[in-house]
Every structure is written in structure tokens, then in C-alpha cells.
Design a protein around this motif. Structure first.
Motif, short mmCIF file in Angstrom:
data_model
loop_
_atom_site.label_atom_id
_atom_site.label_comp_id
_atom_site.label_asym_id
_atom_site.label_seq_id
_atom_site.Cartn_x
_atom_site.Cartn_y
_atom_site.Cartn_z
N GLY A 142 0.78 -1.22 0.00
CA GLY A 142 0.00 0.00 0.00
C GLY A 142 0.82 1.28 0.00
O GLY A 142 0.31 2.34 0.39
N LEU A 143 2.07 1.22 -0.44
CA LEU A 143 2.91 2.41 -0.44
C LEU A 143 2.64 3.26 -1.69
O LEU A 143 2.55 2.74 -2.80
CB LEU A 143 4.38 2.04 -0.40
N ALA A 144 2.54 4.56 -1.50
CA ALA A 144 2.44 5.48 -2.63
C ALA A 144 3.72 5.40 -3.45
O ALA A 144 4.78 5.07 -2.91
CB ALA A 144 2.21 6.90 -2.14
N PRO A 145 3.66 5.71 -4.73
CA PRO A 145 4.86 5.58 -5.58
C PRO A 145 6.07 6.32 -5.05
O PRO A 145 7.19 5.78 -5.08
CB PRO A 145 4.40 6.13 -6.93
N GLU A 146 5.89 7.55 -4.55
CA GLU A 146 7.04 8.31 -4.05
C GLU A 146 7.67 7.64 -2.83
O GLU A 146 8.91 7.54 -2.73
CB GLU A 146 6.61 9.74 -3.69
N MET A 147 6.83 7.15 -1.91
CA MET A 147 7.36 6.48 -0.73
C MET A 147 8.02 5.16 -1.10
O MET A 147 9.07 4.78 -0.55
CB MET A 147 6.25 6.25 0.30
N ALA A 148 7.45 4.45 -2.06
CA ALA A 148 8.04 3.19 -2.51
C ALA A 148 9.40 3.43 -3.17
O ALA A 148 10.35 2.67 -2.96
CB ALA A 148 7.09 2.49 -3.49
N TYR A 149 9.50 4.46 -3.97
CA TYR A 149 10.76 4.82 -4.62
C TYR A 149 11.81 5.17 -3.57
O TYR A 149 12.97 4.72 -3.65
CB TYR A 149 10.49 6.01 -5.54
N ALA A 150 11.42 5.95 -2.56
CA ALA A 150 12.34 6.30 -1.48
C ALA A 150 12.78 5.06 -0.72
O ALA A 150 13.96 4.91 -0.37
CB ALA A 150 11.70 7.31 -0.54
N LEU A 151 11.85 4.13 -0.44
CA LEU A 151 12.20 2.91 0.25
C LEU A 151 13.17 2.08 -0.57
O LEU A 151 14.12 1.48 -0.03
CB LEU A 151 10.94 2.10 0.58
N CYS A 152 12.97 2.02 -1.88
CA CYS A 152 13.93 1.31 -2.74
C CYS A 152 15.33 1.88 -2.57
O CYS A 152 16.32 1.14 -2.56
CB CYS A 152 13.51 1.42 -4.21
N SER A 153 15.43 3.20 -2.43
CA SER A 153 16.73 3.84 -2.33
C SER A 153 17.45 3.51 -1.04
O SER A 153 18.68 3.44 -1.01
CB SER A 153 16.56 5.36 -2.45
N VAL A 154 16.69 3.28 0.05
CA VAL A 154 17.32 3.05 1.35
C VAL A 154 17.37 1.59 1.75
O VAL A 154 18.10 1.25 2.70
CB VAL A 154 16.62 3.87 2.45
N ALA A 155 16.65 0.70 1.04
CA ALA A 155 16.58 -0.68 1.51
C ALA A 155 16.77 -1.75 0.44
O ALA A 155 17.07 -2.89 0.77
CB ALA A 155 15.23 -0.91 2.20
N VAL A 156 16.56 -1.41 -0.82
CA VAL A 156 16.61 -2.41 -1.90
C VAL A 156 18.01 -2.41 -2.52
O VAL A 156 18.58 -1.36 -2.80
CB VAL A 156 15.55 -2.11 -2.98
N ASP A 157 18.56 -3.62 -2.75
CA ASP A 157 19.87 -3.75 -3.36
C ASP A 157 19.74 -4.13 -4.83
O ASP A 157 19.08 -5.11 -5.18
CB ASP A 157 20.69 -4.84 -2.66
N LEU A 158 20.38 -3.33 -5.69
CA LEU A 158 20.49 -3.69 -7.10
C LEU A 158 21.68 -4.62 -7.29
O LEU A 158 22.77 -4.34 -6.80
CB LEU A 158 20.68 -2.44 -7.97
#
Length: 310
Positions: free
Chosen positions: A271-287
Motif C-alpha cells: 500500500g505504499l504510494a509511488p514516491e514512498m516506494a521509490y524512497a524505500l527502494c533507495s534506502v533498503a533495496v539492493d540492485l
């Protein structure tokens, strides 16, 4: 950390220039404490909102503390930076800055999110916690080329590397191009995913203590490092991962596709809004690069630790 020699935050500069006079000369083996300002240069506070992102003065972002001169350092040597400890202020920010980030063409509106952290965890939002893993995003030496050089892109002599593995116990080796090396440190983070895809991590102020060494005749082609802990391993890994991918002949486009798919996943399932999801990707998701050998297409994976969801 105050028992060490301190390089105070007012000794900061906004770009690389071998003409900047060193604030201190140190012998190899000395321990220093760098007081680091956040990447906004103090323009954002815990009470700021998104409007402050739109008015940032970019001549004052990404300050670095220093430079220091290392006795005996000459071109062809390497400066060794052993990261010992970090002391933070307890809050940090993550922003979407128009024109900056992996999906800059899709996220054009300023966005700002404030997180709180302690030594163990970053409270991103209710129900989402990250492991606190402090590191300096920027550690670099002065380049041989004269004049002012932007602090934003990384270089052969280091700079804005954003390697989140440079936390406690890690050692970074930087190739020296000018006498004394002229070392500066900045851009400290409380947490970041590999890729820092929206352009910012959990940006915050830390004091960084480090033992400074010298390796004569190292002749490194670019920065190198070693760690005392497994890469990409944290307490949040125990619940497994959800992975999205991008597949194609261009690694940058594949990275964009993998993150775009992860943003969709975070919206549909959490249920994350796109902006919050994008920010979460930046701080928690590994490419991660899955493969670069199966012509004509390469694979980039975006790895989300499921353990961050409480």
C-alpha cells in the motif's frame, strides 16, 4: 570519540581542488574524528517539508570535511582509511530531488521523508524498520587535475562512492595523485540500498572516527576496500527476499525496469504510494547484476529484504 584529533565541520568544502590548503597534517597511524555535515549542508532539518527540497541551493550540497595531508603520501601511493566508529544525531532525511535519480524522468515533484534512528534500527515509517548501518557516502582525495571539480560524481581518487559496505571495521584504499593526498570525508548515511536509486539514502550527520594509514607504491587503478563482515548480510535478511528483475541489452535500462517493477510490487502488496516506494527502494533495496555474459541481454535484480516489514 572526542579523545581523537577532531576535524570540525566548519572545515568543509564543496568540491575537489588540489589548491585547497590542508586543515591538518597527520602521520600514518593517527586516528582522526571527522565531524560531517549532512548532504544538504544543513539546509534541511527534522521539521522541513517537501517545499524545502525545491529551494535547495545546490552550491551548498554535499559538503566534505577536510582536507587533511598525510605525511609522506606521494603519487603512486595509497591512503588507507580504516573506519572505526560513528556517532549520529538520531534523525535523517530521504528526498526525491527533481532532475536527480534513476527514475528522474518519472518522479518530477519534490518529496521529503524524515526517519528516526538509534544504533540498531532506522524507523522509516510505521511497520517498516531498517538496520542502522552507518557509512560515509563520500571519501576522497584531491585529483591531480587543477581547478574545481564537482563532488557529485565518483572518481579514480574516490569521492562520492556510496559503498554501503564502508561501515565499522571496513578499510578503504584510495590512490594518491597529489602530494599529501588531501583526504576529505562527507555525505554520511544511516542506511542505504545498493544503488541509492532515488538519489538519496537516509542522509544524516555523523562524526566518523578513522585510522589513517599509508601504503607506499600501491599503484592502485581505482579505489579498493576490504570488510570484516559479509557483504549484504543483516538481521533483516532472515525472512528472505522478494526480487524483481530487468532484462535487456542496456544495464541502466534494466536497472530502471527492475526498480519500476519493485515500486509496483510495494504499491500492490504494502500500500505504499509511488514516491514512498521509490524512497524505500533507495534506502533498503539492493540492485545486483545477475549476469553480463548471455548476449544480447543482461539481467539486473532488485532485492527487497522482507524482514524490514514488521
Amino acid at each position: 570519540m572526542s579523545q581523537y584529533q577532531t576535524i570540525h565541520s566548519h572545515h568543509s568544502h564543496y568540491g575537489w581542488d588540489n589548491g585547497i590548503e590542508a586543515v591538518r597534517q597527520v602521520a600514518p597511524g593517527e586516528i582522526l574524528e571527522f565531524e560531517v555535515r549532512d548532504a544538504s549542508g544543513g539546509q534541511l532539518s527534522a521539521r522541513s517539508d517537501a517545499s524545502a527540497v525545491g529551494t535547495l541551493d545546490f552550491d551548498k550540497v554535499n559538503p566534505v570535511t577536510g582536507p587533511i595531508e598525510v605525511d609522506g603520501a606521494e603519487p603512486g601511493d595509497a591512503i588507507r582509511i580504516e573506519l572505526l566508529d560513528f556517532a549520529g544525531v538520531g534523525w535523517g532525511w530521504t528526498a526525491i530531488i527533481p532532475g536527480f535519480g534513476l527514475l528522474a524522468d518519472e518522479f518530477k515533484t519534490p518529496f521529503l521523508h524524515i526517519s528516526e534512528y538509534d544504533e540498531q534500527r532506522v524507523r522509516f515509517v510505521d511497520g517498516i524498520e531498517l538496520e542502522t548501518a552507518p557509512f560515509p557516502g563520500t571519501v576522497g582525495l584531491a585529483p591531480a587535475a587543477p581547478g574545481h571539480h564537482s563532488v557529485v560524481p565518483p572518481r579514480r581518487v574516490g569521492g562520492n562512492l556510496d559503498l554501503r559496505d564502508l561501515t565499522r571495521g571496513a578499510t578503504l584504499y584510495l590512490p594518491v595523485e597529489v602530494a599529501g593526498g588531501l583526504l576529505s570525508v562527507g555525505d554520511t548515511h544511516a542506511a542505504q540500498g545498493d544503488g541509492e536509486v532515488c538519489g538519496t539514502a537516509v542522509e544524516t550527520q555523523f562524526s566518523v572516527s578513522a585510522r589513517i594509514g599509508l601504503v607506499k607504491g600501491a599503484n592502485l587503478p581505482a579505489p579498493q576496500c576490504e570488510t570484516t563482515r559479509p557483504l549484504r548480510r543483516s538481521r533483516r535478511d532472515d525472512k528472505g527476499f522478494y526480487v524483481t528483475t530487468g532484462v535487456g541489452p542496456d544495464l541502466m535500462q534494466a536497472s530502471r525496469d527492475a526498480i519500476r517493477a519493485m515500486i509496483d510490487h510495494l504499491g500492490k502488496h504494502y500500500g505504499l504510494a509511488p514516491e514512498m516506494a521509490y524512497a524505500l527502494c533507495s534506502v533498503a533495496v539492493d540492485l545486483r547484476i545477475g549476469e553480463v555474459v548471455d548476449v544480447p541481454n543482461w539481467v539486473v535484480a532488485a532485492q527487497l529484504p522482507k524482514g524490514i516489514f514488521l
